[in-house]
Scaffold this active site. Structure first.
Site, short mmCIF file in Angstrom:
data_model
loop_
_atom_site.label_atom_id
_atom_site.label_comp_id
_atom_site.label_asym_id
_atom_site.label_seq_id
_atom_site.Cartn_x
_atom_site.Cartn_y
_atom_site.Cartn_z
N SER A 129 22.00 -24.41 45.11
CA SER A 129 21.29 -26.11 45.70
C SER A 129 21.83 -26.41 47.34
CB SER A 129 20.70 -26.52 45.17
OG SER A 129 20.20 -28.11 46.51
N GLU A 152 12.58 -14.92 40.68
CA GLU A 152 11.81 -15.78 41.66
C GLU A 152 11.29 -14.92 42.71
OE1 GLU A 152 13.01 -20.01 40.22
OE2 GLU A 152 13.31 -19.27 42.29
#
Length: 459
Positions: free
Chosen positions: A278, A291
């Site tokens: 992140s 994903e």
């Protein structure tokens, strides 16, 4: 006066933005090797039939190979005003070898030329997709062989249902991919058909030999109807469908990978090589590859829907709408190839947290069905056993314990036939090992399943 290959009929040049809209060179340049291959076969046949000279044929073949070599070395300038890779190559060939290059298109239209390229491309790519599926399947089998005795919770409705072998769970995806592979393999017979020689739509007056070009290009068969040859895009729809369904299967697997790697489950740990972080939260390790694969199903399915909508209202034979068959197919093929490679690496390098999986099945009610089966073996009708176990589960929830912690006195109050052996009977590993039906999760059945897989792979 137009400078187009078809410009004899026209007296005005289109504006540049019209050329840009009409052109496909930006994406169909991916077909250059197949276009050269098809043109060499066509020229060889023309010479063998006496339609062009052997000298012209040799010049054409040498010129085409030189053009291809220059393209691979980024030495070939492509012109958007020439629309596509086919006219760019023809224009360059004539510039290099003169009139001999102008004879290449004898007895051929761009319609059957493009169709030939697309058949060659699709056949090659589907063959590669099959190989990638087989490679991923081998990785799944390897992981399964190492985890036959690894017990995990099996789910229905995303609620824990029954203990199962991790190997059994992951082998489910082997069989999904096996069906995907089978569909691709079966589709090749509908891809492996030569349209070359159909010309624009009605064939040609030249004494060509379509069977020779079929053989030269190693096609399994040829179209029996020239209009069908240039208007058929069924094989592209079928390939897009097969890609879309395979991507759906990968998406389902990706969803499980995402859940398994969450802190809430902690069933697996993904390799750093297939995770990202992140930009703001330094502790994060995100399953971004899984994903992305899950997200890309939308684009591959969209390409399928787009192709179906393009074809639904087209009259025979060729229509410019068919230019839309390429970008979606190219992208779908590229997407599936990348997804298969990524997924194989992700599964091959993930760490299976065996102790966490074992702990999980000891702290749930996934052995409740086993308790019902225990009562059935004592002569209790299953429907009655189901109700008895339901009441025991309710008592356990109210008293904050699991079935392995219920006192024997409580069990015997629920039904007198329950004895002390119930605790061994309810251990998750024993719940799994008692599953003996063919194709079940029991260790012996999983080993048999792996034998079937290895036997199939030897065929």
């Amino acid at each position: 006066m137009s400078n187009k290959a078809w410009g004899g009929r026209f007296s005005e040049q289109p504006e540049a933005w019209v050329d840009e809209f009409n052109a496909s060179i930006h994406f169909d340049k991916a077909l250059i090797e197949y276009d050269v291959q098809g043109s060499i076969a066509h020229a060889t046949m023309l010479a063998n039939q006496g339609i062009i000279s052997n000298s012209d044929c040799e010049q054409i073949k040498q010129g085409l190979n030189d053009i291809l070599a220059d393209y691979k070395q980024n030495k070939l300038d492509l012109d958007v005003s020439l629309e596509d890779i086919h006219l760019n190559i023809e224009h360059e060939l004539i510039k290099r070898i003169g009139d001999a290059g102008g004879r290449l298109h004898t007895g051929r239209s761009r319609n059957d030329q493009v169709a030939t390229d697309m058949h060659l491309y699709t056949k090659s790519e589907v063959t590669e997709l099959i190989a990638l599926i087989e490679s991923f399947q081998a990785t799944i089998v390897s992981v399964a062989e190492d985890n036959i005795d690894t017990i995990m919770p099996g789910y229905t409705h995303l609620q824990r249902a029954q203990p199962i072998s991790f190997a059994h769970h992951i082998l489910t995806y082997y069989w999904m991919l096996e069906r995907d592979k089978s569909r691709f393999q079966d589709s090749i017979k509908r891809i492996d058909i030569s349209p070359l020689g159909a010309a624009a739509l009605s064939g040609t007056t030249y004494p060509i030999d379509r069977h020779e070009t079929q053989s030269l290009l190693d096609f399994g068969s040829l179209y029996e109807n020239s209009m069908d040859a240039v208007s058929d895009r069924d094989y592209i729809v079928e390939t897009l469908h097969n890609i879309s369904l395979t991507m759906v299967h990968l998406s389902r697997f990706a969803e499980e990978i995402i859940f398994w790697s969450s802190a809430e489950a902690n069933f697996i740990t993904l390799s750093d090589a297939f995770s990202t972080g992140s930009s703001i939260m330094p502790q994060k390790k995100n399953p971004d590859m899984a994903e992305l694969i899950r997200g890309k199903v939308g684009r591959t399915t969209g390409h399928l829907m787009s192709m179906l909508m393009t074809l639904k209202g087209l009259p025979l034979a060729y229509n410019k709408d068919m230019q839309e068959d390429k970008e979606g197919l190219f992208d779908a093929v590229h997407t599936l190839k990348g997804s298969l490679r990524i997924f194989e690496g992700m599964v091959d390098t993930m760490t299976i947290n065996v102790e966490q999986l074992q702990s999980t099945v000891y702290n749930d009610f996934s052995n409740a069905t086993e308790l019902a089966d225990y009562l059935v073996n004592k002569g209790v009708p299953f429907r009655n056993a189901h109700e008895i176990v339901g009441k025991i589960v309710l008592w356990s929830i109210q008293n904050n314990v699991y079935l392995l912690d219920v006192p024997l006195t409580e069990y015997q109050q629920a039904h007198p036939s329950i004895e002390a052996d119930i605790y061994d009977y309810l251990k998750p590993e024993n719940c799994v090992s008692r599953r003996i039906s063919y194709g079940s999760t029991g260790q012996a059945a999983v080993k048999e399943q792996l034998k079937v897989i290895k036997s199939k792979n030897k065929e």
